[in-house]
Motif scaffolding. Structure first.
Motif, short mmCIF file in Angstrom:
data_model
loop_
_atom_site.label_atom_id
_atom_site.label_comp_id
_atom_site.label_asym_id
_atom_site.label_seq_id
_atom_site.Cartn_x
_atom_site.Cartn_y
_atom_site.Cartn_z
N GLY A 10 34.59 30.30 -108.93
CA GLY A 10 33.59 29.25 -108.72
C GLY A 10 32.77 29.46 -107.46
N PHE A 11 31.87 28.53 -107.24
CA PHE A 11 30.96 28.57 -106.09
C PHE A 11 31.74 28.71 -104.78
CE2 PHE A 11 28.39 25.28 -103.46
CZ PHE A 11 27.70 26.26 -102.77
N LEU A 12 32.68 27.82 -104.55
CA LEU A 12 33.44 27.87 -103.29
C LEU A 12 34.55 28.91 -103.34
CD1 LEU A 12 33.61 24.04 -102.51
CD2 LEU A 12 32.14 25.78 -101.46
N ASP A 43 41.26 31.72 -112.51
CA ASP A 43 40.11 30.93 -112.98
C ASP A 43 39.99 31.04 -114.49
OD1 ASP A 43 37.30 29.89 -113.39
OD2 ASP A 43 37.35 29.89 -111.21
N LEU A 44 39.25 30.10 -115.06
CA LEU A 44 38.93 30.11 -116.49
C LEU A 44 38.10 31.34 -116.84
CD1 LEU A 44 38.97 28.35 -119.09
CD2 LEU A 44 36.95 27.19 -118.19
N ASP A 63 42.66 29.35 -119.17
CA ASP A 63 42.52 27.90 -119.03
C ASP A 63 43.83 27.31 -118.48
OD1 ASP A 63 42.24 25.19 -119.35
OD2 ASP A 63 41.35 25.33 -121.35
N LEU A 64 43.77 26.77 -117.29
CA LEU A 64 44.98 26.23 -116.65
C LEU A 64 45.51 24.97 -117.34
CD1 LEU A 64 44.23 26.86 -112.87
CD2 LEU A 64 46.04 27.90 -114.25
N LEU A 84 41.41 24.96 -105.92
CA LEU A 84 40.00 24.58 -106.08
C LEU A 84 39.62 24.34 -107.53
CD1 LEU A 84 39.95 25.62 -103.13
CD2 LEU A 84 37.88 26.87 -103.65
N TYR A 149 37.03 11.51 -112.20
CA TYR A 149 37.16 12.66 -111.29
C TYR A 149 37.75 12.20 -109.95
CZ TYR A 149 35.17 16.16 -107.99
OH TYR A 149 34.96 17.09 -107.00
N LYS A 153 41.34 13.21 -108.12
CA LYS A 153 41.44 13.73 -106.75
C LYS A 153 42.45 12.89 -105.95
CE LYS A 153 38.35 17.11 -106.75
NZ LYS A 153 38.81 18.50 -106.74
N PRO A 177 32.23 16.47 -98.99
CA PRO A 177 31.01 15.79 -99.45
C PRO A 177 30.28 16.72 -100.43
CG PRO A 177 30.67 16.75 -97.30
CD PRO A 177 32.09 17.09 -97.69
N VAL A 179 28.46 19.76 -101.57
CA VAL A 179 28.35 21.08 -100.96
C VAL A 179 27.11 21.79 -101.50
CG1 VAL A 179 29.56 23.22 -100.45
CG2 VAL A 179 30.88 21.15 -100.93
N ARG A 182 24.46 25.61 -104.21
CA ARG A 182 25.02 26.47 -105.25
C ARG A 182 23.92 27.38 -105.80
NH1 ARG A 182 29.34 25.30 -109.03
NH2 ARG A 182 29.64 23.35 -107.93
N1 NAD Z 1 30.69 21.66 -104.76
C1 NAD Z 1 30.79 20.41 -104.36
O1 NAD Z 1 29.80 19.75 -104.06
C2 NAD Z 1 32.15 19.75 -104.24
C3 NAD Z 1 32.24 18.47 -103.66
C4 NAD Z 1 33.47 17.86 -103.57
C5 NAD Z 1 34.61 18.52 -104.01
N2 NAD Z 1 34.49 19.76 -104.57
C6 NAD Z 1 35.69 20.40 -105.08
O2 NAD Z 1 35.77 21.74 -104.61
C7 NAD Z 1 36.38 22.56 -105.61
C8 NAD Z 1 35.51 23.77 -105.89
O3 NAD Z 1 34.23 23.31 -106.26
P1 NAD Z 1 33.06 24.31 -106.67
O4 NAD Z 1 31.82 23.69 -106.18
O5 NAD Z 1 33.39 25.67 -106.30
O6 NAD Z 1 33.08 24.12 -108.24
P2 NAD Z 1 32.94 25.23 -109.39
O7 NAD Z 1 32.75 24.49 -110.66
O8 NAD Z 1 31.94 26.26 -109.02
O9 NAD Z 1 34.37 25.91 -109.35
C9 NAD Z 1 35.47 25.34 -110.01
C10 NAD Z 1 36.15 26.46 -110.73
O10 NAD Z 1 37.23 25.90 -111.47
C11 NAD Z 1 37.32 26.62 -112.66
N3 NAD Z 1 37.97 25.86 -113.72
C12 NAD Z 1 37.49 24.75 -114.34
N4 NAD Z 1 38.31 24.41 -115.33
C13 NAD Z 1 39.32 25.31 -115.33
C14 NAD Z 1 40.44 25.50 -116.15
N5 NAD Z 1 40.70 24.68 -117.18
N6 NAD Z 1 41.27 26.53 -115.87
C15 NAD Z 1 41.01 27.39 -114.86
N7 NAD Z 1 39.94 27.26 -114.06
C16 NAD Z 1 39.11 26.23 -114.30
C17 NAD Z 1 35.88 26.89 -113.08
O11 NAD Z 1 35.80 27.99 -113.99
C18 NAD Z 1 35.22 27.16 -111.75
O12 NAD Z 1 35.11 28.54 -111.48
C19 NAD Z 1 36.60 21.66 -106.82
O13 NAD Z 1 37.93 21.21 -106.81
C20 NAD Z 1 35.67 20.51 -106.58
O14 NAD Z 1 36.12 19.31 -107.18
C21 NAD Z 1 33.29 20.39 -104.68
#
Ligand code: NAD
Length: 321
Positions: A10-12, A43-44, A63-64, A84, A149, A153, A177, A179, A182
């Motif tokens: 994912g992004f982070l 990751d998925l 898929d987790l 994450l 959601y 959390k 907050p 982020v 992306r």
């Molecule tokens: N980006 C934001 O603004 C933000 C804000 C608050 C909290 N967060 C939290 O930070 C974390 C990372 O966020 P992000 O922005 O990188 O999101 P993202 O969607 O880019 O990354 C999440 C990752 O989780 C993976 N995922 C989803 N379902 C899955 C599954 N069933 N099995 C395996 N992997 C799975 C996705 O493929 C994805 O790569 C998340 O927990 C999110 O809730 C993000």
């Protein structure tokens, strides 16, 4: 030291993977600095294979919410976990039961599989807050989520707290907050629709902002989040709040300020405003201003300006798209 990252594609997750490889060290469960020898990326979708000299990289793609995939990951010993992987707000509203299997069940299983009291850092969210909030939200305000959601959390924060109390793990949650920014094309998730307000004009594309110009959003760069997650991991447990969850202080900006900063950075796309009622409601349910005595004590803080958030994006967009 064996370090696991879920949501690594994912992004982070991608930024965290790169940052940990560059650093090469983390504080081990015993409190001493230890070299990272193995990275377990889950990751998925398949996480990109990073260049990581001297570090063995293992990828778990699947898929987790599938017990077989989850069990395979739980069979991997880990000394540190950054959790994450998550479904985000809009998906969780559409399918709350399916979202539970992704958002809560994997963390519970990974806690059950923990050996040697590993540190677990969880990416929580300001979505844990709701109801009547003061202008400034501190770590002491009790969670009252208004979305599925946010509830997931908050449940995970409590799972970490309880397992830490039992001495099985050393859990820590950082409430992020919104982020920014992306990379890529706009995704149908709230945080990305906010990010698009700056990203689209920076990429030379016109866009309709789904919020009013006056709407205030608490935001942070991906770089500041990654610094915060690693600092929280490495912090001595005695510096954590009793509930082990802390706010990541954000920079509060209006949508109009975001657009102005993008323009200063050379954005050529035009922004018009077409507020979306559901989106505005979700954003309105989030607190505007954060303070965290504990985060400050750990050197975890916001970006200096929205210009700095744009700079973080411009520096990293190629590698992380
Ligand atoms: N980006 C934001 O603004 C933000 C804000 C608050 C909290 N967060 C939290 O930070 C974390 C990372 O966020 P992000 O922005 O990188 O999101 P993202 O969607 O880019 O990354 C999440 C990752 O989780 C993976 N995922 C989803 N379902 C899955 C599954 N069933 N099995 C395996 N992997 C799975 C996705 O493929 C994805 O790569 C998340 O927990 C999110 O809730 C993000």
């Amino acid at each position: 030291m064996k370090v696991m990252i879920t949501g690594a594609a994912g992004f982070l997750g991608r930024r965290l993977t790169q940052a940990l490889i560059a650093r090469g060290m983390l504080t081990g469960p015993d409190g001493t600095d230890q070299p990272i020898t193995r990275l377990i990326l889950a990751d998925l979708t398949e996480p990109p294979l990073p260049e990581a000299e001297g570090i063995e990289v293992i990828r778990h793609t699947g898929d987790l919410s599938d017990p077989a995939i989850r069990d395979a990951l739980c069979a991997e010993p880990y000394d540190a976990l950054f959790h994450l992987a998550s479904q985000l707000t809009l998906h969780a509203e559409q399918d709350p039961d399916g979202a539970w299997d992704v958002n809560v069940a994997p963390l519970r299983a990974l806690i059950a599989a923990a050996q040697g009291r590993p540190r677990i850092v969880f990416a929580s969210s300001i979505a844990v807050f709701g109801g009547h909030l003061p202008t400034e939200v501190t770590d002491d305000i009790a969670p009252l989520p208004e979305t599925t959601y946010g509830i997931h959390k908050a449940v995970n924060e409590l799972l970490l707290l309880d397992a830490s109390r039992h001495g099985r793990i050393d859990g820590r949650a950082l409430r992020l907050p919104i982020v920014l920014i992306r990379p890529g094309v706009t995704q149908p998730v709230v945080s990305d629709r906010v990010a698009a307000i700056a990203r689209e004009p920076l990429e030379g594309r016109d866009m309709e902002a789904p919020l009013t110009p006056e709407a205030e959003v608490p935001v942070i760069s991906a770089g500041a989040v990654i610094d915060g997650l690693i600092a929280l991991h490495d912090a001595p447990a005695r510096l954590l709040p009793p509930k082990r969850a802390l706010n990541l202080p954000a920079l509060t900006v209006t949508v109009a300020e975001m657009v102005a900063a993008a323009s200063r950075a050379g954005a050529t796309g035009k922004v018009t405003f077409a507020p979306d009622e559901q989106m505005q409601r979700v954003v309105n349910s989030w607190p505007r201003h954060f303070a965290s005595h504990y985060a400050k004590g750990l050197g975890i803080g916001p970006d200096a300006s929205f210009d700095a958030i744009i700079q973080d994006y411009l520096t990293h967009r190629e590698g992380s798209a």
